[in-house]
Design a protein around this motif. Structure first.
Motif, PDB file in Angstrom:
ATOM      1  N   ALA A 101       0.818  -1.410  -0.072  1.00 45.67           N
ATOM      2  CA  ALA A 101      -0.048  -0.242   0.005  1.00 45.67           C
ATOM      3  C   ALA A 101       0.961   1.059  -0.034  1.00 45.67           C
ATOM      4  N   LEU A 102       0.274   2.385  -0.399  1.00 46.46           N
ATOM      5  CA  LEU A 102       0.993   3.838  -0.265  1.00 46.46           C
ATOM      6  C   LEU A 102       0.258   4.629   0.907  1.00 46.46           C
ATOM      7  N   LEU A 103       1.022   4.934   1.646  1.00 51.98           N
ATOM      8  CA  LEU A 103       0.032   5.672   2.772  1.00 51.98           C
ATOM      9  C   LEU A 103       0.443   7.283   2.547  1.00 51.98           C
ATOM     10  N   ARG A 104      -0.616   8.085   2.741  1.00 54.76           N
ATOM     11  CA  ARG A 104      -0.422   9.488   2.732  1.00 54.76           C
ATOM     12  C   ARG A 104      -1.204  10.070   3.930  1.00 54.76           C
ATOM     13  N   ILE A 105      -0.525  11.071   4.499  1.00 52.30           N
ATOM     14  CA  ILE A 105      -1.167  11.996   5.472  1.00 52.30           C
ATOM     15  C   ILE A 105      -0.801  13.215   5.137  1.00 52.30           C
ATOM     16  N   PRO A 106      -1.744  13.978   4.359  1.00 57.09           N
ATOM     17  CA  PRO A 106      -1.283  15.317   3.792  1.00 57.09           C
ATOM     18  C   PRO A 106      -1.034  16.616   4.857  1.00 57.09           C
ATOM     19  N   VAL A 107      -1.609  16.471   5.990  1.00 54.38           N
ATOM     20  CA  VAL A 107      -1.402  17.309   6.926  1.00 54.38           C
ATOM     21  C   VAL A 107      -0.046  17.360   7.644  1.00 54.38           C
ATOM     22  N   LEU A 108       0.538  16.019   7.691  1.00 49.35           N
ATOM     23  CA  LEU A 108       1.915  15.778   8.080  1.00 49.35           C
ATOM     24  C   LEU A 108       2.986  15.834   7.112  1.00 49.35           C
ATOM     25  N   GLY A 109       2.414  15.896   5.729  1.00 40.36           N
ATOM     26  CA  GLY A 109       3.247  15.868   4.628  1.00 40.36           C
ATOM     27  C   GLY A 109       4.073  14.392   4.416  1.00 40.36           C
ATOM     28  N   LEU A 110       3.262  13.314   4.865  1.00 39.22           N
ATOM     29  CA  LEU A 110       3.808  12.011   4.886  1.00 39.22           C
ATOM     30  C   LEU A 110       3.418  11.251   3.778  1.00 39.22           C
ATOM     31  N   ARG A 111       4.208  10.681   3.069  1.00 37.65           N
ATOM     32  CA  ARG A 111       4.028   9.742   2.155  1.00 37.65           C
ATOM     33  C   ARG A 111       4.972   8.547   2.043  1.00 37.65           C
ATOM     34  N   GLU A 112       4.483   7.194   2.417  1.00 35.74           N
ATOM     35  CA  GLU A 112       5.245   6.156   2.920  1.00 35.74           C
ATOM     36  C   GLU A 112       4.745   4.979   2.125  1.00 35.74           C
ATOM     37  N   VAL A 113       5.482   4.167   1.631  1.00 38.98           N
ATOM     38  CA  VAL A 113       5.105   2.780   1.013  1.00 38.98           C
ATOM     39  C   VAL A 113       5.065   1.881   2.103  1.00 38.98           C
ATOM     40  N   VAL A 114       3.830   1.057   2.315  1.00 39.94           N
ATOM     41  CA  VAL A 114       3.603   0.232   3.329  1.00 39.94           C
ATOM     42  C   VAL A 114       4.086  -1.093   3.136  1.00 39.94           C
ATOM     43  N   GLY A 115       4.923  -1.904   3.618  1.00 42.12           N
ATOM     44  CA  GLY A 115       5.403  -3.323   3.443  1.00 42.12           C
ATOM     45  C   GLY A 115       4.629  -4.318   4.238  1.00 42.12           C
ATOM     46  N   GLU A 116       4.674  -5.668   3.957  1.00 39.50           N
ATOM     47  CA  GLU A 116       3.934  -6.635   4.587  1.00 39.50           C
ATOM     48  C   GLU A 116       5.114  -6.938   5.870  1.00 39.50           C
ATOM     49  N   GLY A 117       4.261  -7.169   6.998  1.00 39.15           N
ATOM     50  CA  GLY A 117       4.897  -7.624   8.143  1.00 39.15           C
ATOM     51  C   GLY A 117       5.391  -6.371   9.065  1.00 39.15           C
ATOM     52  N   THR A 118       5.594  -6.587  10.355  1.00 37.04           N
ATOM     53  CA  THR A 118       5.941  -5.818  11.301  1.00 37.04           C
ATOM     54  C   THR A 118       7.045  -5.862  12.191  1.00 37.04           C
ATOM     55  N   THR A 119       7.843  -6.842  11.641  1.00 34.55           N
ATOM     56  CA  THR A 119       9.167  -7.286  12.546  1.00 34.55           C
ATOM     57  C   THR A 119       9.945  -6.074  12.587  1.00 34.55           C
ATOM     58  N   SER A 120      11.024  -6.095  13.448  1.00 36.81           N
ATOM     59  CA  SER A 120      12.070  -5.055  13.549  1.00 36.81           C
ATOM     60  C   SER A 120      12.763  -4.823  12.203  1.00 36.81           C
ATOM     61  N   GLY A 121      13.083  -6.139  11.497  1.00 34.58           N
ATOM     62  CA  GLY A 121      13.787  -6.066  10.359  1.00 34.58           C
ATOM     63  C   GLY A 121      12.933  -5.398   9.211  1.00 34.58           C
ATOM     64  N   ALA A 122      11.508  -5.530   9.104  1.00 36.48           N
ATOM     65  CA  ALA A 122      10.667  -5.237   8.314  1.00 36.48           C
ATOM     66  C   ALA A 122      10.773  -3.709   8.371  1.00 36.48           C
ATOM     67  N   LEU A 123      10.541  -3.362   9.475  1.00 27.81           N
ATOM     68  CA  LEU A 123      10.113  -1.877   9.768  1.00 27.81           C
ATOM     69  C   LEU A 123      11.263  -0.857   9.564  1.00 27.81           C
ATOM     70  N   MET A 124      12.622  -1.437   8.966  1.00 22.36           N
ATOM     71  CA  MET A 124      13.673  -0.603   8.735  1.00 22.36           C
ATOM     72  C   MET A 124      13.238  -0.045   7.614  1.00 22.36           C
ATOM     73  N   SER A 125      12.729  -0.530   6.799  1.00 23.20           N
ATOM     74  CA  SER A 125      12.378   0.037   5.349  1.00 23.20           C
ATOM     75  C   SER A 125      11.147   0.995   5.300  1.00 23.20           C
ATOM     76  N   GLY A 126      10.509   0.900   6.232  1.00 25.65           N
ATOM     77  CA  GLY A 126       9.239   1.869   6.469  1.00 25.65           C
ATOM     78  C   GLY A 126       8.058   1.280   7.243  1.00 25.65           C
ATOM     79  N   PRO A 127       6.934   1.825   7.321  1.00 30.46           N
ATOM     80  CA  PRO A 127       5.981   1.244   7.909  1.00 30.46           C
ATOM     81  C   PRO A 127       5.521  -0.033   7.397  1.00 30.46           C
ATOM     82  N   GLY A 128       4.883  -1.060   8.200  1.00 34.92           N
ATOM     83  CA  GLY A 128       4.548  -2.314   7.782  1.00 34.92           C
ATOM     84  C   GLY A 128       3.038  -2.407   8.274  1.00 34.92           C
ATOM     85  N   HIS A 129       2.344  -3.387   7.352  1.00 35.99           N
ATOM     86  CA  HIS A 129       1.017  -3.720   7.647  1.00 35.99           C
ATOM     87  C   HIS A 129       0.870  -5.067   8.666  1.00 35.99           C
ATOM     88  N   ARG A 130       0.290  -5.226   9.618  1.00 35.96           N
ATOM     89  CA  ARG A 130       0.284  -6.425  10.544  1.00 35.96           C
ATOM     90  C   ARG A 130      -0.356  -7.370   9.856  1.00 35.96           C
TER      91      ARG A 130
END
Length: 312
Positions: A101-130
């Protein structure tokens, strides 16, 4: 009567006392000093690796991974092969870290690609989907976790989100729009189950920089039509402790073995650097061994970071 002065007899200097035989080359290294020098090299390399990995180098790695994931997600969206559930279009499980997924929060100016998984290693690349929750836009509560400070600090500003702020998430099913209900901390009232409606919960850490103390939640309600949900093979709760909030990759993940192997390589390089210092000298040794020690120290620190809380 004439007195003839006779000069005193010449005094022959005594031969010097025999001393230790001269040796050629540098003196023999003392094992204790060599080990102490190697230990200092290891300690300095690891500390510098941690400092760089959690700040400058970690942010650069996050930016690189985000660009790569964005290109891949955009390609999949164009081809219609982006994941819409726990399996890919060819019925294979979505791999850990794959963009979903692609996550956008305009009020924060945030645009991040969401990856699958929420381990510490997965969240090094960006937000993760549980993995045990539906994807954004579908019925139920979708959960996305992100780091507060390290590796790009994507969710550092979540605590400033005002009620009613807009959150946009694009998946293989289209764009889902959410409206923020509020920021929640431990002890606050938990919203009622979403049921057939769609809800999004963003999770990060709270506390001082790089010292997470608790979990912070942002709840948002889906304002666009609910999308269909494919069958889910990973049911709620079917994930390990490493994928929970503030979880780290501990026993059974192979992370400790990785840390051990990189540490052995760093120790060997440090001992070699100490030996080269006695053979070559200072500046020749550091020109040669410095980059190697820095790279190995960063590798040890990066592997050890996976043991730390995933929302750090």
């Amino acid at each position: 009567m004439t007195t003839v002065l006779t000069p005193p007899p010449a005094v022959t200097p005594a031969p010097p006392a025999p001393g230790p035989a001269a040796t050629s080359g540098p003196p023999a290294a003392r094992p204790g000093l060599a080990l102490a020098g190697a230990a200092l090299c290891v300690l300095a390399a690891v500390l510098l690796g941690f400092a760089a990995g959690l700040t400058v180098v970690g942010h650069l790695q996050h930016a690189r991974d985000q660009q790569t994931a964005y290109d891949e997600l955009r390609r999949q969206l164009a081809l219609g092969t982006a994941p819409v559930g726990q399996r890919t279009f060819d019925n294979k499980p979505v791999s850990m870290g794959a963009p979903v997924a692609l996550l956008r929060i305009p009020v924060l100016g945030l645009r991040e690609v969401v990856g699958e998984g929420t381990t510490s290693g997965a969240l090094m690349s960006g937000p993760g989907h549980r993995r045990d929750t539906p994807l954004p836009g579908q019925a139920g509560t979708s959960v996305i976790m992100g780091r507060q400070w390290a590796y790009g600090s994507p969710f550092n500003g979540l605590s400033r989100l005002p009620t009613g702020a807009r959150i946009e998430v694009r998946t293989g099913q289209g764009k889902a729009v959410y409206e923020v209900l509020g920021v929640r901390r431990p002890g606050d009232e938990v919203p009622a189950p979403a049921g057939a409606r769609g809800r999004l919960t963003l999770i990060t850490a709270s506390g001082s920089p790089y010292t997470p103390a608790a979990v912070l939640y942002v709840d948002a309600e889906l304002t666009t039509p609910v999308q269909p949900s494919p069958p889910r093979h990973v049911r709620p709760g079917w994930i390990g402790p490493a994928e929970e909030a503030l979880g780290g990759e501990g026993q059974g993940s192979g992370t400790w073995l990785t840390v051990f192997l990189w540490s052995q390589a760093l120790l060997a390089a440090a001992l070699l650097a100490v030996w080269l210092h006695r053979v070559w000298g200072s500046w020749q040794t550091w020109i040669t061994a410095g980059p190697v020690l820095a790279a190995l120290g960063l590798s040890v620190a990066s592997a050890a970071t996976r043991l730390l809380p995933n929302l750090l």
